[in-house]
Design an enzyme around this catalytic site. Structure first.
Site, PDB file in Angstrom:
ATOM      1  CG  ASP A 319     -30.825 -29.542  11.939  1.00 42.92           C
ATOM      2  OD1 ASP A 319     -29.749 -29.410  12.554  1.00 42.92           O
ATOM      3  OD2 ASP A 319     -31.799 -30.181  12.383  1.00 42.92           O
ATOM      4  CG  HIS A 463     -33.402 -25.169   9.933  1.00 46.71           C
ATOM      5  ND1 HIS A 463     -34.143 -24.848  11.051  1.00 46.71           N
ATOM      6  CD2 HIS A 463     -33.600 -26.491   9.700  1.00 46.71           C
ATOM      7  CE1 HIS A 463     -34.791 -25.944  11.464  1.00 46.71           C
ATOM      8  NE2 HIS A 463     -34.465 -26.948  10.671  1.00 46.71           N
TER       9      HIS A 463
HETATM   10 ZN    ZN Z   1     -34.104 -30.760   9.014  1.00 46.50          ZN
END
Ligand code: ZN
Length: 536
Positions: A319, A463
């Site tokens: 992400d 991430h």
């Molecule tokens: Zn996020």
């Protein structure tokens, strides 16, 4: 969606006469230029007139230019667009080619909308057309557009191909026989791309991938060499302008589809009084009836079946990116033929468009994680739509792909988000394993948590904006592979998804659950409040 307006016909407008007259003059100038460069006729006799079609016109580094005056009855329509920017877009209206006109109207409307939606500084969109082939049941329409925003103006190109008998329209990548041939062409293009000015090294070959959004203006010069052209700013700094590659006719021959050879044969002879004798058969609707067009990579690997008993699938998801080190992650994934899903946000896409393009080209899934990483719950439907619409447009413009998955930041969703995502065709994807990589920037901790949580059907949240996650991922990918997992995209893990629905993992409902995985009724193990302190 905007309702598509009817085209404003300009048939009676004096402008059309002017345009055609100008094109005639331009054509004569071109012919005169060509003739003057040829060997003199023997005996000094005047060149024969009206004996054979004139030669095809155009520059060696451009697509053939067909004089619109040689197409019987051609007129021009102006796109009616109801939006917040200045739009001046024209497209051809040719007798008995109504499906082409309709297609161009839809396509151009979508393009203008995507430009406006993706670009907060969007000021104006202008486009004009020319024909690059007309004959033997085939038309080639090349659009030249100028997009202007706060950064300035850039010119771009798209060329469409139309079969006058079947009403099928084709993108330019359909001139190439298949994906393997497009990859081969991509290699040749990377070697020769430039703009003919100076050393031609302004283009960055690493940004060129075999995807249809890059190969969207392909045709032939009058000699039959294959010409691939790129928009300003697409594969070189915008100030360098149009970039192109010219592939020698003999070298290109083996890469062409039947359509490609047909186009070449039509684009290399002159045009005289081209007309389409009759409209397409009534049952034709302008849809391409051929097989899959090269350049549209799919996030679903047909060689993998996650429902097969011996196959254990897991979905790695990243992400908030892409980030500066995402290319290293792509290298690691490629090494193990692993796929991942990237939930991207607005600013990173604008900063790393080439990484998005590469990830898409390599079979990874690109999904929507909102423009500003806003908490969508309670934002209101207009706000939610804006957050998602901008990223849809950004990724569409970069890849030609319309995303069908999104992840609400912080896992925070509500009825309004469900309603908007259902409308936009986006399923909501949460996660079942959260290593808290944003919080504990320690590669070995992230690695241990992922490996402890990994199980068949898991959706793992990470991430790719954190270096420690990139470092951890190298080991994670290697070890998951060694343990017999197949790393797949979320769309491959879940199969068909329902827009608006929330998904947490890919464990079948009737399967015995391993460990303590949550059901879809539970909060994901990384709760919204956990991710809420993540750095945007
Ligand atoms: Zn996020």
């Amino acid at each position: 969606m905007k309702k598509r307006p009817d085209p404003t016909m300009r048939a009676d407008h004096p402008l059309i006469t002017t345009v055609v007259a100008l094109v005639v003059v331009a054509g004569l100038v071109l012919l005169a230029t060509r003739s003057s460069g040829e060997a003199p006729q023997s005996g000094g006799a005047p060149a024969p007139v009206e004996e054979s079609p004139p030669p095809a016109s155009g520059e060696p580094h451009g697509l053939t230019v067909v004089d619109a005056a040689d197409v019987v009855g051609v007129e021009e329509a102006e796109l009616a667009y109801d939006g917040g920017i200045d739009v001046s877009v024209t497209y051809p209206v040719i007798p008995n080619a109504a499906p082409l006109t309709d297609f161009l109207e839809r396509e151009l409307t979508d393009e203008v909308h995507a430009f406006e939606a993706a670009n907060p500084g969007a000021a104006s969109f202008e486009a004009e057309w020319n024909l690059t082939a007309a004959g033997d049941g085939l038309l080639g329409v090349r659009m030249t557009r100028t997009e202007t925003d706060s950064e300035g103006s850039r010119e771009g190109y798209t060329t469409y191909w139309y079969d006058t008998a079947t009403a099928a329209h084709h993108p330019s990548s359909a001139l190439v026989a298949g994906q393997r041939e497009l990859e081969e062409l991509n290699g040749l293009v990377r070697e020769s791309v430039g703009n003919g000015d100076g050393d031609g090294s302004a283009a960055n070959p690493d940004t060129i991938h075999p995807i249809s959004s890059l190969y969207d203006s392909v045709g032939f010069n009058p000699d039959g060499d294959l010409v691939v052209e790129f928009d300003a700013g697409q594969v070189a700094p915008a100030g360098e302008g149009r970039m192109y590659a010219v592939i020698d006719a003999e070298e290109a021959e083996g890469l062409l589809s039947d359509l490609g050879r047909h186009v070449r044969d039509v684009a290399t002879v002159g045009v005289e009084d081209f007309a389409i004798a009759a409209p397409p058969e009534a049952d034709k609707d302008g849809q391409d009836e051929g097989g899959p067009v090269p350049g549209g990579p799919t996030a679903v690997n047909e060689d993998v079946d996650c429902s097969a008993p011996e196959t254990r699938c897991v979905a790695l998801t990243y992400d908030d990116g892409p980030g500066a080190r995402t290319p290293e992650l792509l290298d690691a994934l490629a090494e193990y033929d692993a796929r991942a899903t990237f939930f991207v946000t607005g600013r990173p896409v604008m900063e790393h468009p080439h990484t998005v393009r590469r990830a898409y080209a390599e079979g990874h899934e690109i999904a929507n994680h909102t423009l500003d990483h806003s908490d969508l719950a309670g934002l209101g439907e207009g706000g939610v739509r804006h957050e998602l619409d901008v990223v849809q447009a950004l990724v569409y413009r970069e890849t030609g792909h319309t995303m069908n998955l999104m992840r609400p930041p912080y896992g925070s969703t509500d009825e309004g988000v469900a309603s908007v995502t259902a409308n936009m065709g986006l399923a909501q994807i949460l996660w079942s394993v959260d290593p808290l990589d944003w919080k504990d920037r320690d590669a070995s901790v992230v690695h241990d948590r992922v490996m402890a949580g990994a199980s068949e059907g898991a959706i793992i949240l990470m991430h790719d904006i954190h270096g420690t996650t990139i470092d951890a991922s190298r080991t994670i990918i290697r070890e998951l592979d060694a343990r017999g997992y197949t790393m797949v995209t979320v769309s491959q893990l879940l199969g068909t998804t329902t827009p608006g629905e929330v998904y947490v993992d890919g464990v079948p409902d009737d399967a015995p659950e391993e460990g303590t995985e949550p059901s879809e009724d539970d909060e994901p193990s990384g709760t919204p409040s956990d991710e809420a302190s993540e750095e945007a």
